[in-house]
Design a protein around this motif. Structure first.
Motif, PDB file in Angstrom:
ATOM      1  N   ASP A   3       0.849  -1.192   0.000  1.00 28.86           N
ATOM      2  CA  ASP A   3       0.000   0.000   0.000  1.00 28.86           C
ATOM      3  C   ASP A   3       0.882   1.238   0.000  1.00 28.86           C
ATOM      4  O   ASP A   3       1.798   1.365   0.819  1.00 28.86           O
ATOM      5  CB  ASP A   3      -0.898   0.012   1.236  1.00 28.86           C
ATOM      6  N   ILE A   4       0.618   2.174  -0.883  1.00 25.97           N
ATOM      7  CA  ILE A   4       1.407   3.403  -0.933  1.00 25.97           C
ATOM      8  C   ILE A   4       0.753   4.514  -0.121  1.00 25.97           C
ATOM      9  O   ILE A   4       1.414   5.428   0.350  1.00 25.97           O
ATOM     10  CB  ILE A   4       1.656   3.848  -2.393  1.00 25.97           C
ATOM     11  N   GLU A  28      -3.359   1.029  -3.159  1.00 29.18           N
ATOM     12  CA  GLU A  28      -2.271   0.111  -3.471  1.00 29.18           C
ATOM     13  C   GLU A  28      -1.276   0.748  -4.432  1.00 29.18           C
ATOM     14  O   GLU A  28      -1.641   1.544  -5.299  1.00 29.18           O
ATOM     15  CB  GLU A  28      -2.822  -1.169  -4.109  1.00 29.18           C
ATOM     16  N   GLU A  29      -0.012   0.377  -4.270  1.00 28.50           N
ATOM     17  CA  GLU A  29       1.015   0.840  -5.193  1.00 28.50           C
ATOM     18  C   GLU A  29       0.681   0.350  -6.599  1.00 28.50           C
ATOM     19  O   GLU A  29       0.287  -0.792  -6.808  1.00 28.50           O
ATOM     20  CB  GLU A  29       2.384   0.306  -4.762  1.00 28.50           C
ATOM     21  N   GLY A  30       0.830   1.248  -7.577  1.00 34.64           N
ATOM     22  CA  GLY A  30       0.550   0.905  -8.961  1.00 34.64           C
ATOM     23  C   GLY A  30      -0.871   1.158  -9.400  1.00 34.64           C
ATOM     24  O   GLY A  30      -1.193   1.014 -10.579  1.00 34.64           O
ATOM     25  N   ALA A  31      -1.748   1.565  -8.481  1.00 34.15           N
ATOM     26  CA  ALA A  31      -3.144   1.816  -8.827  1.00 34.15           C
ATOM     27  C   ALA A  31      -3.304   3.201  -9.443  1.00 34.15           C
ATOM     28  O   ALA A  31      -2.513   4.112  -9.205  1.00 34.15           O
ATOM     29  CB  ALA A  31      -4.032   1.700  -7.590  1.00 34.15           C
ATOM     30  N   GLN A 155       7.142   8.568  -6.744  1.00 38.49           N
ATOM     31  CA  GLN A 155       6.403   7.301  -6.791  1.00 38.49           C
ATOM     32  C   GLN A 155       4.914   7.528  -6.972  1.00 38.49           C
ATOM     33  O   GLN A 155       4.222   6.729  -7.600  1.00 38.49           O
ATOM     34  CB  GLN A 155       6.597   6.519  -5.487  1.00 38.49           C
ATOM     35  N   LEU A 156       4.426   8.610  -6.378  1.00 36.96           N
ATOM     36  CA  LEU A 156       2.988   8.856  -6.295  1.00 36.96           C
ATOM     37  C   LEU A 156       2.660  10.238  -6.836  1.00 36.96           C
ATOM     38  O   LEU A 156       3.302  11.231  -6.469  1.00 36.96           O
ATOM     39  CB  LEU A 156       2.531   8.754  -4.830  1.00 36.96           C
ATOM     40  N   HIS A 182       0.449   6.132 -15.976  1.00 42.68           N
ATOM     41  CA  HIS A 182       0.085   4.901 -15.278  1.00 42.68           C
ATOM     42  C   HIS A 182       0.782   3.703 -15.906  1.00 42.68           C
ATOM     43  O   HIS A 182       1.262   2.800 -15.206  1.00 42.68           O
ATOM     44  CB  HIS A 182      -1.430   4.711 -15.277  1.00 42.68           C
ATOM     45  N   LYS A 186       3.541   4.684 -12.584  1.00 40.24           N
ATOM     46  CA  LYS A 186       3.230   5.653 -11.543  1.00 40.24           C
ATOM     47  C   LYS A 186       1.920   5.298 -10.846  1.00 40.24           C
ATOM     48  O   LYS A 186       0.947   4.897 -11.488  1.00 40.24           O
ATOM     49  CB  LYS A 186       3.107   7.057 -12.136  1.00 40.24           C
ATOM     50  N   THR A 187       1.907   5.448  -9.536  1.00 47.58           N
ATOM     51  CA  THR A 187       0.657   5.375  -8.794  1.00 47.58           C
ATOM     52  C   THR A 187       0.024   6.756  -8.839  1.00 47.58           C
ATOM     53  O   THR A 187       0.706   7.759  -8.641  1.00 47.58           O
ATOM     54  CB  THR A 187       0.895   4.964  -7.334  1.00 47.58           C
ATOM     55  N   CYS A 202      -9.144   5.335 -14.375  1.00 49.07           N
ATOM     56  CA  CYS A 202      -8.806   4.712 -13.092  1.00 49.07           C
ATOM     57  C   CYS A 202      -9.095   3.213 -13.037  1.00 49.07           C
ATOM     58  O   CYS A 202     -10.005   2.700 -13.691  1.00 49.07           O
ATOM     59  CB  CYS A 202      -9.548   5.423 -11.970  1.00 49.07           C
TER      60      CYS A 202
END
Length: 315
Positions: A3-4, A28-31, A155-156, A182, A186-187, A202
């Motif tokens: 989870d980011i 979540e990371e990557g979402a 990252q975000l 994305h 990138k999240t 999304c």
């Protein structure tokens, strides 16, 4: 992936006004996470807290494992933040604007020139590099601010209404850029009132109203949870009225209607069964001798989901 973003009991009060009420949010990371809600729901407040620009009244929040209250500099290195209302230095040239912010992130001069070129290519502004920022359209200013948020390779990305006030062409360009970011890994946490665009960009959404998180998860899972029944469209080669009578007698069929569209007739029915029963219905229909030419579930959009979940309450 972990989870980011994680918030626990996040609350923000302005006197008696409760802008955020015990918000528990996980991204979540990557979402590509769409944050959806009416005006005054608490979207911007949440994003400002995550960006370390606002302190919560109660509760905690973490970005990439860093506390937004205790590790503010670590959080800021992790995120690229684009607010809903942003200022630009209009008397700078486009390349100077990005170079200035890259320097603010301590990126060495030897690598900044290449970085600026890469960012301008990414947001399709390389041909405007020597123009002054004030000469750019609103859509171009949105893109250069997004490039600014990417200067330190975060990252975000936290994007508050990035398509606000844009014309249709500029919205399409921003949407394409978000798809590309994305795809690059990138999240993205993005808020928007344009629900159709959230649905296109999304992978996950969170719906917030009056400071409370009403629902969160993947688009498919939320719509599946809400779907007390399915709307089906069935086309038949012949015997359509007989098929309507046969379907009306099935236990999970709530309603059957005979409709005509472009001189072609089809059946529309409301069905309360699950996926397994849906497959069985089709098998039973064909086994009973009906020649099925179309058997399609009508998808519910995000706007329908949003209207069913929210009540129009603001804090």
């Amino acid at each position: 992936m972990g989870d980011i973003i994680q918030t626990k009991g996040l609350t923000k009060k302005y006197g008696k006004l409760v802008a955020l009420d015990d918000l528990n949010l996980v991204v979540e990371e990557g979402a590509a996470f769409g944050f959806v809600g009416p005006n005054g729901a608490g979207k911007t407040t949440t994003m400002r807290i995550l960006a370390t620009l606002l302190r919560p009244t109660a509760g905690e929040a973490w970005v990439a494992g860093h506390s937004v209250g205790k590790e503010r500099q670590a959080v800021r290195r992790t995120i690229g933040y684009m607010p809903d209302f942003f200022g630009v230095y209009g008397d700078m040239k486009v390349w100077e604007y990005l170079d200035f912010f890259a320097a603010c992130y301590d990126i060495p001069p030897a690598t900044r020139a290449r970085l600026v070129d890469d960012l301008l290519e990414l947001v399709d502004l390389a041909h405007r590099r020597d123009d002054y920022v004030d000469a750019l359209s609103r859509g171009m200013k949105q893109r250069i601010c997004l490039a600014r948020a990417l200067a330190h390779d975060p990252q975000l990305l936290i994007l508050d209404e990035p398509a606000s006030g844009l014309d249709p062409r500029a919205r399409i360009e921003i949407r394409a850029l978000l798809h590309e970011l994305h795809a690059m890994g990138k999240t993205i946490l993005i808020s928007s009132h344009i629900l159709s665009e959230i649905e296109e960009v999304c992978t996950h959404i969170g719906i917030i109203e009056a400071g409370r998180l009403i629902a969160a998860g993947s688009l498919d899972s939320i719509q599946e949870q809400l779907q007390s029944h399915r709307t089906l469209r069935i086309g038949l080669l012949n015997r359509i009225k007989e098929a309507a009578e046969w379907l009306a007698a099935q236990p999970e069929v709530l309603d059957v209607a005979l409709l005509t569209e472009k001189e072609k007739s089809f059946l529309q029915l409301e069905f309360s069964g699950d996926q397994e029963r849906l497959a069985q219905l089709l098998a039973d229909l064909t086994r009973s001798g009906f020649a099925v030419t179309q058997f399609q579930e009508t998808a519910r959009g995000l706007e329908d989901t949003f209207m069913r979940l929210t009540q129009g309450i603001v804090t």
